[in-house]
Design a protein around this motif. Structure first.
Motif, short mmCIF file in Angstrom:
data_model
loop_
_atom_site.label_atom_id
_atom_site.label_comp_id
_atom_site.label_asym_id
_atom_site.label_seq_id
_atom_site.Cartn_x
_atom_site.Cartn_y
_atom_site.Cartn_z
N THR A 43 0.82 -1.22 0.00
CA THR A 43 0.00 0.00 0.00
C THR A 43 0.85 1.27 0.00
O THR A 43 0.37 2.33 -0.40
N ALA A 44 2.11 1.15 0.43
CA ALA A 44 2.99 2.32 0.43
C ALA A 44 3.24 2.85 -0.98
O ALA A 44 3.50 4.05 -1.16
N LEU A 45 3.14 1.97 -1.97
CA LEU A 45 3.36 2.37 -3.36
C LEU A 45 2.08 2.33 -4.18
O LEU A 45 2.13 2.32 -5.42
N GLU A 46 0.95 2.29 -3.52
CA GLU A 46 -0.32 2.17 -4.25
C GLU A 46 -0.54 3.36 -5.18
O GLU A 46 -0.98 3.20 -6.33
N ARG A 47 -0.21 4.56 -4.72
CA ARG A 47 -0.39 5.76 -5.55
C ARG A 47 0.50 5.71 -6.78
O ARG A 47 0.07 6.05 -7.90
N VAL A 48 1.73 5.25 -6.61
CA VAL A 48 2.65 5.15 -7.74
C VAL A 48 2.20 4.06 -8.71
O VAL A 48 2.26 4.23 -9.93
N ALA A 49 1.74 2.94 -8.16
CA ALA A 49 1.28 1.84 -9.01
C ALA A 49 0.09 2.27 -9.86
O ALA A 49 -0.01 1.92 -11.05
N LYS A 50 -0.82 3.03 -9.27
CA LYS A 50 -1.96 3.54 -10.04
C LYS A 50 -1.49 4.47 -11.16
O LYS A 50 -2.07 4.46 -12.26
N ALA A 51 -0.45 5.24 -10.88
CA ALA A 51 0.10 6.11 -11.92
C ALA A 51 0.73 5.30 -13.05
O ALA A 51 0.60 5.66 -14.23
N VAL A 52 1.40 4.20 -12.70
CA VAL A 52 1.99 3.32 -13.72
C VAL A 52 0.89 2.72 -14.59
O VAL A 52 1.00 2.69 -15.83
N VAL A 53 -0.17 2.25 -13.96
CA VAL A 53 -1.28 1.66 -14.71
C VAL A 53 -1.92 2.71 -15.62
O VAL A 53 -2.20 2.45 -16.81
N ALA A 54 -2.16 3.90 -15.08
CA ALA A 54 -2.76 4.96 -15.89
C ALA A 54 -1.87 5.35 -17.06
O ALA A 54 -2.36 5.60 -18.18
N ALA A 55 -0.56 5.36 -16.83
CA ALA A 55 0.38 5.70 -17.90
C ALA A 55 0.34 4.64 -19.00
O ALA A 55 0.36 4.96 -20.20
N CYS A 56 0.29 3.38 -18.60
CA CYS A 56 0.24 2.30 -19.60
C CYS A 56 -1.06 2.34 -20.40
O CYS A 56 -1.07 2.05 -21.60
N VAL A 57 -2.15 2.71 -19.74
CA VAL A 57 -3.42 2.83 -20.45
C VAL A 57 -3.35 3.93 -21.51
O VAL A 57 -3.88 3.78 -22.62
N VAL A 58 -2.68 5.03 -21.18
CA VAL A 58 -2.49 6.10 -22.17
C VAL A 58 -1.71 5.59 -23.38
O VAL A 58 -1.97 5.98 -24.52
N LEU A 59 -0.79 4.66 -23.14
CA LEU A 59 0.00 4.10 -24.23
C LEU A 59 -0.74 2.99 -24.98
O LEU A 59 -0.17 2.38 -25.88
N GLY A 60 -1.98 2.74 -24.60
CA GLY A 60 -2.79 1.75 -25.31
C GLY A 60 -3.00 0.45 -24.58
O GLY A 60 -3.52 -0.52 -25.17
N ALA A 61 -2.63 0.39 -23.31
CA ALA A 61 -2.75 -0.86 -22.55
C ALA A 61 -4.20 -1.15 -22.18
O ALA A 61 -5.04 -0.24 -22.12
N THR A 62 -4.46 -2.43 -21.93
CA THR A 62 -5.76 -2.89 -21.46
C THR A 62 -5.58 -3.56 -20.11
O THR A 62 -4.73 -4.45 -19.97
N VAL A 63 -6.35 -3.13 -19.13
CA VAL A 63 -6.29 -3.74 -17.80
C VAL A 63 -7.17 -4.99 -17.81
O VAL A 63 -8.34 -4.93 -18.21
#
Length: 213
Positions: A172-192
């Motif tokens: 949970t200490a890196l939850e905010r950063v992990a969400k940013a990584v996921v959001a960044a990948c989605v911008v690049l065309g990723a699918t969750v």
């Protein structure tokens, strides 16, 4: 009567004749026609029963393995974030990290590559890049990530080399950063990907064999 009983000669009763019994045959008690001890099965019966028990055990083991695999896929989908990212220099760099070294070291290196390269990606919104840049500046050594980055996998998918599967699990200490990584990948065309992963080839083979059993 008492006098008569006292003076008369007692009559000794005749001994009853003992019943004649057949003598057991000489040897080790296995005369002609002697059968197997009660309760003892023949070798053919033991062999047949053993095969039946072995088949039952094999079927039960196969069913248990399928059940365990299903539970593992379900739990993994809850604990691990999975993304399918189109081919991009960011994921290609992370996938180039070899799966060798101390426990967790490759995952930490892949995490560092993802975060640092995404922080420099000009296509991303400013707020996402800011979160990633702050994390990059805060971490000065891999040791700081040893207890917070558990899983960071990145590799091309088996059926499409132009698509990369990225999996993340952090505290949970890196939850905010992990969400940013996921959001960044989605911008690049990723699918969750949500929900359990499809059955593996081994699971399908076991299930098919069970139907024929």
């Amino acid at each position: 009567m008492k006098t008569w009983l006292a003076t008369s000669t007692p009559v000794t009763p005749a001994k009853a004749a003992l019943p004649q019994t057949a003598h057991p045959p000489k040897g080790k008690g296995k005369g002609k026609g002697a059968g197997a001890p009660p309760g003892k099965r023949s070798r053919s019966e033991v062999h047949t029963g053993g095969l039946a028990n072995l088949r039952t055990l094999a079927v039960a083991t196969a069913e248990l393995s399928l059940q365990s695999a299903k539970h593992i896929r379900l739990l993994s989908s809850i604990a691990i974030v999975t993304l399918l990212v189109p081919k991009h220099p960011v994921v290609e760099s992370a996938a180039a990290v070899e799966q060798f070294g101390d426990a967790g070291e490759p995952d930490i290196r892949r995490w560092a590559i993802l975060v640092s390269t995404l922080a420099d990606e000009q296509k991303l919104p400013g707020d996402i890049r800011q979160v990633l840049s702050e994390h990059v500046n805060e971490v000065s050594s891999p040791e700081q990530l040893q207890d917070v980055v558990h899983i960071c996998h990145c590799a091309p998918t088996s059926n499409d080399q132009s698509m990369f599967k990225v999996q993340l699990q952090v505290t949970t200490a890196l939850e905010r950063v992990a969400k940013a990584v996921v959001a960044a990948c989605v911008v690049l065309g990723a699918t969750v990907k949500y929900g359990p992963a499809p059955r593996t080839a081994a699971e399908r083979l076991v299930a098919s064999s069970l139907k024929q059993a």
